[in-house]
Design a protein around this motif. Structure first.
Motif, PDB file in Angstrom:
ATOM      1  N   PHE A 218       0.840  -1.200   0.000  1.00 53.98           N
ATOM      2  CA  PHE A 218       0.000   0.000   0.000  1.00 53.98           C
ATOM      3  C   PHE A 218       0.876   1.252   0.000  1.00 53.98           C
ATOM      4  O   PHE A 218       0.623   2.209  -0.745  1.00 53.98           O
ATOM      5  CB  PHE A 218      -0.904  -0.021   1.231  1.00 53.98           C
ATOM      6  N   ALA A 219       1.925   1.250   0.834  1.00 54.00           N
ATOM      7  CA  ALA A 219       2.842   2.402   0.911  1.00 54.00           C
ATOM      8  C   ALA A 219       3.535   2.630  -0.425  1.00 54.00           C
ATOM      9  O   ALA A 219       3.686   3.773  -0.880  1.00 54.00           O
ATOM     10  CB  ALA A 219       3.878   2.167   2.011  1.00 54.00           C
ATOM     11  N   PHE A 220       3.960   1.532  -1.076  1.00 51.36           N
ATOM     12  CA  PHE A 220       4.640   1.617  -2.372  1.00 51.36           C
ATOM     13  C   PHE A 220       3.755   2.326  -3.399  1.00 51.36           C
ATOM     14  O   PHE A 220       4.181   3.266  -4.080  1.00 51.36           O
ATOM     15  CB  PHE A 220       4.999   0.208  -2.843  1.00 51.36           C
ATOM     16  N   VAL A 221       2.512   1.880  -3.494  1.00 53.52           N
ATOM     17  CA  VAL A 221       1.603   2.427  -4.509  1.00 53.52           C
ATOM     18  C   VAL A 221       1.183   3.846  -4.160  1.00 53.52           C
ATOM     19  O   VAL A 221       1.213   4.748  -5.016  1.00 53.52           O
ATOM     20  CB  VAL A 221       0.364   1.523  -4.659  1.00 53.52           C
ATOM     21  N   TYR A 222       0.831   4.081  -2.881  1.00 48.08           N
ATOM     22  CA  TYR A 222       0.358   5.414  -2.508  1.00 48.08           C
ATOM     23  C   TYR A 222       1.442   6.473  -2.731  1.00 48.08           C
ATOM     24  O   TYR A 222       1.177   7.545  -3.297  1.00 48.08           O
ATOM     25  CB  TYR A 222      -0.082   5.467  -1.047  1.00 48.08           C
ATOM     26  N   ALA A 223       2.669   6.177  -2.284  1.00 46.00           N
ATOM     27  CA  ALA A 223       3.739   7.168  -2.429  1.00 46.00           C
ATOM     28  C   ALA A 223       4.046   7.436  -3.888  1.00 46.00           C
ATOM     29  O   ALA A 223       4.394   8.565  -4.265  1.00 46.00           O
ATOM     30  CB  ALA A 223       4.995   6.692  -1.704  1.00 46.00           C
ATOM     31  N   GLY A 224       3.917   6.403  -4.729  1.00 38.96           N
ATOM     32  CA  GLY A 224       4.100   6.628  -6.158  1.00 38.96           C
ATOM     33  C   GLY A 224       3.080   7.593  -6.707  1.00 38.96           C
ATOM     34  O   GLY A 224       3.395   8.465  -7.535  1.00 38.96           O
ATOM     35  N   ILE A 225       1.842   7.467  -6.246  1.00 34.71           N
ATOM     36  CA  ILE A 225       0.783   8.393  -6.674  1.00 34.71           C
ATOM     37  C   ILE A 225       1.066   9.806  -6.167  1.00 34.71           C
ATOM     38  O   ILE A 225       1.086  10.768  -6.938  1.00 34.71           O
ATOM     39  CB  ILE A 225      -0.593   7.922  -6.174  1.00 34.71           C
ATOM     40  N   GLU A 226       1.288   9.932  -4.846  1.00 35.33           N
ATOM     41  CA  GLU A 226       1.455  11.268  -4.264  1.00 35.33           C
ATOM     42  C   GLU A 226       2.682  11.974  -4.821  1.00 35.33           C
ATOM     43  O   GLU A 226       2.632  13.146  -5.219  1.00 35.33           O
ATOM     44  CB  GLU A 226       1.571  11.162  -2.740  1.00 35.33           C
ATOM     45  N   THR A 227       3.817  11.268  -4.855  1.00 36.26           N
ATOM     46  CA  THR A 227       5.064  11.881  -5.327  1.00 36.26           C
ATOM     47  C   THR A 227       4.956  12.323  -6.774  1.00 36.26           C
ATOM     48  O   THR A 227       5.302  13.462  -7.122  1.00 36.26           O
ATOM     49  CB  THR A 227       6.221  10.879  -5.188  1.00 36.26           C
ATOM     50  N   SER A 335      10.745   2.132   9.153  1.00 34.35           N
ATOM     51  CA  SER A 335      11.769   2.134   8.118  1.00 34.35           C
ATOM     52  C   SER A 335      11.320   1.365   6.885  1.00 34.35           C
ATOM     53  O   SER A 335      11.422   1.848   5.759  1.00 34.35           O
ATOM     54  CB  SER A 335      13.065   1.531   8.670  1.00 34.35           C
ATOM     55  N   TYR A 336      10.796   0.157   7.086  1.00 30.65           N
ATOM     56  CA  TYR A 336      10.361  -0.650   5.948  1.00 30.65           C
ATOM     57  C   TYR A 336       9.185  -0.009   5.227  1.00 30.65           C
ATOM     58  O   TYR A 336       9.087  -0.064   3.997  1.00 30.65           O
ATOM     59  CB  TYR A 336       9.997  -2.064   6.405  1.00 30.65           C
ATOM     60  N   PHE A 337       8.285   0.598   5.975  1.00 34.92           N
ATOM     61  CA  PHE A 337       7.120   1.244   5.382  1.00 34.92           C
ATOM     62  C   PHE A 337       7.550   2.427   4.514  1.00 34.92           C
ATOM     63  O   PHE A 337       7.141   2.553   3.356  1.00 34.92           O
ATOM     64  CB  PHE A 337       6.173   1.709   6.487  1.00 34.92           C
ATOM     65  N   ILE A 338       8.405   3.291   5.066  1.00 28.48           N
ATOM     66  CA  ILE A 338       8.844   4.470   4.321  1.00 28.48           C
ATOM     67  C   ILE A 338       9.780   4.066   3.187  1.00 28.48           C
ATOM     68  O   ILE A 338       9.815   4.702   2.129  1.00 28.48           O
ATOM     69  CB  ILE A 338       9.497   5.496   5.260  1.00 28.48           C
ATOM     70  N   ALA A 339      10.550   2.986   3.378  1.00 25.06           N
ATOM     71  CA  ALA A 339      11.406   2.482   2.299  1.00 25.06           C
ATOM     72  C   ALA A 339      10.560   2.064   1.110  1.00 25.06           C
ATOM     73  O   ALA A 339      10.887   2.369  -0.053  1.00 25.06           O
ATOM     74  CB  ALA A 339      12.241   1.309   2.796  1.00 25.06           C
ATOM     75  N   ALA A 340       9.474   1.341   1.377  1.00 24.94           N
ATOM     76  CA  ALA A 340       8.565   0.946   0.298  1.00 24.94           C
ATOM     77  C   ALA A 340       7.980   2.175  -0.386  1.00 24.94           C
ATOM     78  O   ALA A 340       7.838   2.217  -1.623  1.00 24.94           O
ATOM     79  CB  ALA A 340       7.449   0.062   0.852  1.00 24.94           C
ATOM     80  N   ALA A 341       7.650   3.188   0.422  1.00 25.37           N
ATOM     81  CA  ALA A 341       7.101   4.421  -0.137  1.00 25.37           C
ATOM     82  C   ALA A 341       8.117   5.119  -1.045  1.00 25.37           C
ATOM     83  O   ALA A 341       7.775   5.590  -2.140  1.00 25.37           O
ATOM     84  CB  ALA A 341       6.667   5.353   0.994  1.00 25.37           C
ATOM     85  N   SER A 342       9.371   5.178  -0.606  1.00 29.64           N
ATOM     86  CA  SER A 342      10.391   5.850  -1.414  1.00 29.64           C
ATOM     87  C   SER A 342      10.676   5.084  -2.703  1.00 29.64           C
ATOM     88  O   SER A 342      10.897   5.686  -3.762  1.00 29.64           O
ATOM     89  CB  SER A 342      11.679   6.025  -0.604  1.00 29.64           C
ATOM     90  N   LEU A 343      10.649   3.744  -2.630  1.00 31.82           N
ATOM     91  CA  LEU A 343      10.851   2.938  -3.833  1.00 31.82           C
ATOM     92  C   LEU A 343       9.694   3.154  -4.807  1.00 31.82           C
ATOM     93  O   LEU A 343       9.893   3.276  -6.022  1.00 31.82           O
ATOM     94  CB  LEU A 343      10.956   1.455  -3.460  1.00 31.82           C
ATOM     95  N   GLY A 344       8.475   3.235  -4.274  1.00 30.25           N
ATOM     96  CA  GLY A 344       7.323   3.524  -5.127  1.00 30.25           C
ATOM     97  C   GLY A 344       7.436   4.892  -5.776  1.00 30.25           C
ATOM     98  O   GLY A 344       7.140   5.054  -6.970  1.00 30.25           O
ATOM     99  N   GLY A 345       7.884   5.881  -4.994  1.00 24.80           N
ATOM    100  CA  GLY A 345       8.062   7.221  -5.544  1.00 24.80           C
ATOM    101  C   GLY A 345       9.079   7.243  -6.669  1.00 24.80           C
ATOM    102  O   GLY A 345       8.917   7.953  -7.664  1.00 24.80           O
ATOM    103  N   SER A 346      10.141   6.440  -6.515  1.00 24.53           N
ATOM    104  CA  SER A 346      11.194   6.395  -7.522  1.00 24.53           C
ATOM    105  C   SER A 346      10.726   5.728  -8.803  1.00 24.53           C
ATOM    106  O   SER A 346      10.849   6.285  -9.900  1.00 24.53           O
ATOM    107  CB  SER A 346      12.412   5.644  -6.954  1.00 24.53           C
ATOM    108  N   LEU A 347      10.179   4.527  -8.689  1.00 25.60           N
ATOM    109  CA  LEU A 347       9.840   3.744  -9.882  1.00 25.60           C
ATOM    110  C   LEU A 347       8.612   4.293 -10.604  1.00 25.60           C
ATOM    111  O   LEU A 347       8.588   4.367 -11.846  1.00 25.60           O
ATOM    112  CB  LEU A 347       9.615   2.283  -9.483  1.00 25.60           C
ATOM    113  N   ILE A 348       7.602   4.685  -9.847  1.00 29.92           N
ATOM    114  CA  ILE A 348       6.373   5.156 -10.495  1.00 29.92           C
ATOM    115  C   ILE A 348       6.578   6.518 -11.148  1.00 29.92           C
ATOM    116  O   ILE A 348       5.951   6.831 -12.161  1.00 29.92           O
ATOM    117  CB  ILE A 348       5.209   5.164  -9.484  1.00 29.92           C
TER     118      ILE A 348
END
Length: 399
Positions: A218-227, A335-348
């Motif tokens: 969820f963090a991966f996808v959401y951060a990709g959207i927001e970022t 850490s793992y939650f925000i890491a997933a978010a940052s990876l989502g922000g990068s790739l998306i």
């Protein structure tokens, strides 16, 4: 810890500025370096890779040298990296500087967030306050760029940011001089020592592990959207024919995020977390899907405002929800939650940059809507796991 909370709010304000730094200045980067949306997406991707590495390393460093020292290092790195923009004359070098800024911002966001969440019953309200200040930073920076519009805006903005960082660093060093620099995250009774690895096998049931995995996705996808939405909104407005409103659109989005998260901080305890995630994701699908069909600037700004309101509770609710899985391991979960978010922000962001190069607004916005649909699906999979995690997590969040 009240003074730590307010310093944390200041740090999240700075992280919010960093979050939209490239996107807000993208028109100036276009002109200065003769680049387009694809190059900006590369810079953003590298910045979020740095953010990811900072997020992953911060819990390890926190255990060795203490979170207060780690925060000092992260703040110093952001300042040093921003200073590099004063002399960079090639866009390729922006990626290297962006990596360092991302690393420092990731360190700050993770360590400060874990410190606040670890405060137990005050963690949810504290996290909501942090996210409000994050929103303020992301809101006010585009307004500053709009007010200072001109060819020489970049040096003025950089000097302003560096002066702010110098003041924050001086205040923080003064604070930790009277607080134990190696103070660890608060550990509740019955918490593990942290030497058993990331979540001991005996500490989580199978359903709880599955739920945590879904929340990280969820963090991966959401951060990709927001970022991507926040950073590419000026480009989206230009492609949509609303060029004169491009930076105003960013400010409207973050203003609505601030309003939504302020309401969450005040009234959030009364709303169950899962329905909040599900309803917000559903609203995102509808709002992102309707945007390409708008031909009036005021209506477009109105939809952008509602999009920010819909998105505002998703991250703070989900991260607090995830952290309640195992209270003795809040720093690792964060850490793992925000890491997933940052990876989502990068790739998306790379995916969105590619879609913008097609110069078809509907393709990009429908891509956003598809990602929001995935968020909605994940939120229902969370409900369907039907295990005791929700009883425990819901009570922890409502206290």
């Amino acid at each position: 810890m009240r003074i730590v909370l307010w310093m944390g709010c200041a740090f999240y304000f700075l992280v919010g500025v960093v979050h939209v730094f490239i996107g807000s200045l993208s028109p100036h980067f276009f002109a200065r370096y003769d680049i387009g949306a694809q190059e900006i997406s590369v810079i953003l991707s590298v910045q979020f890779i740095g953010f990811l590495i900072g997020v992953l390393f911060s819990p390890v460093l926190s255990k060795k040298i203490g979170p207060f020292v780690v925060i000092t290092i992260g703040l110093s790195m952001v300042g040093a990296a921003l200073a590099g923009y004063l002399w960079i004359d090639r866009w390729e070098l922006l990626s290297l500087t962006g990596f360092l800024i991302g690393y420092g911002a990731g360190t700050l966001e993770t360590t400060v967030g874990a410190l606040i969440i670890a405060q137990g019953e005050n963690g949810k309200a504290g996290m909501a306050k942090l996210e409000v200040f994050f929103g303020f930073g992301a809101l006010l920076f585009p307004i500053l760029i709009h007010v200072l519009a001109g060819e020489d805006v970049l040096p003025l903005v950089l000097y302003s940011l560096l002066s702010t960082i110098a003041v924050l660093l001086a205040a923080w060093v003064s604070l930790i001089s009277v607080v134990r620099p190696k103070q660890r995250f608060p550990q509740p009774e019955g918490a593990g020592s942290g030497t058993e690895g990331f979540f001991p096998e005996s500490g989580l049931m199978r359903g709880e592990k599955r739920s945590l995995s879904l929340l990280i996705l969820f963090a991966f996808v959401y951060a990709g959207i927001e970022t991507s939405y926040a950073n590419f909104l000026p480009s989206l407005m230009i492609v949509g024919g609303f060029e004169s409103y491009s930076l105003i659109g960013v400010s409207v989005f973050w203003a609505s995020m601030v309003i939504g998260r302020t309401v969450l901080a005040v009234k959030g305890k009364k709303i169950p977390p899962l329905p909040m995630l599900q309803i917000s994701a559903l609203c995102l699908i509808l709002l992102l899907g309707v945007f390409p069909f708008l031909h009036d600037a005021i209506l477009a700004l109105g939809v952008i405002f509602l999009t920010g309101i819909a998105a505002s509770p998703l991250f703070p609710v989900a991260i607090t929800f995830a952290a309640s899985v195992k209270r003795g391991y809040v720093d690792e979960v964060t850490s793992y939650f925000i890491a997933a978010a940052s990876l989502g922000g990068s790739l998306i962001s790379l995916l969105i940059g590619w879609s913008l190069a097609l110069e078809e607004l509907s393709v990009t916005l429908f891509l956003f809507a598809g990602l929001a649909l995935l968020l909605w699906f994940i939120s229902f999979r969370l409900r369907d796991t039907g295990n005791s995690f929700y009883k425990h997590a819901g009570k922890s969040m409502d206290r």
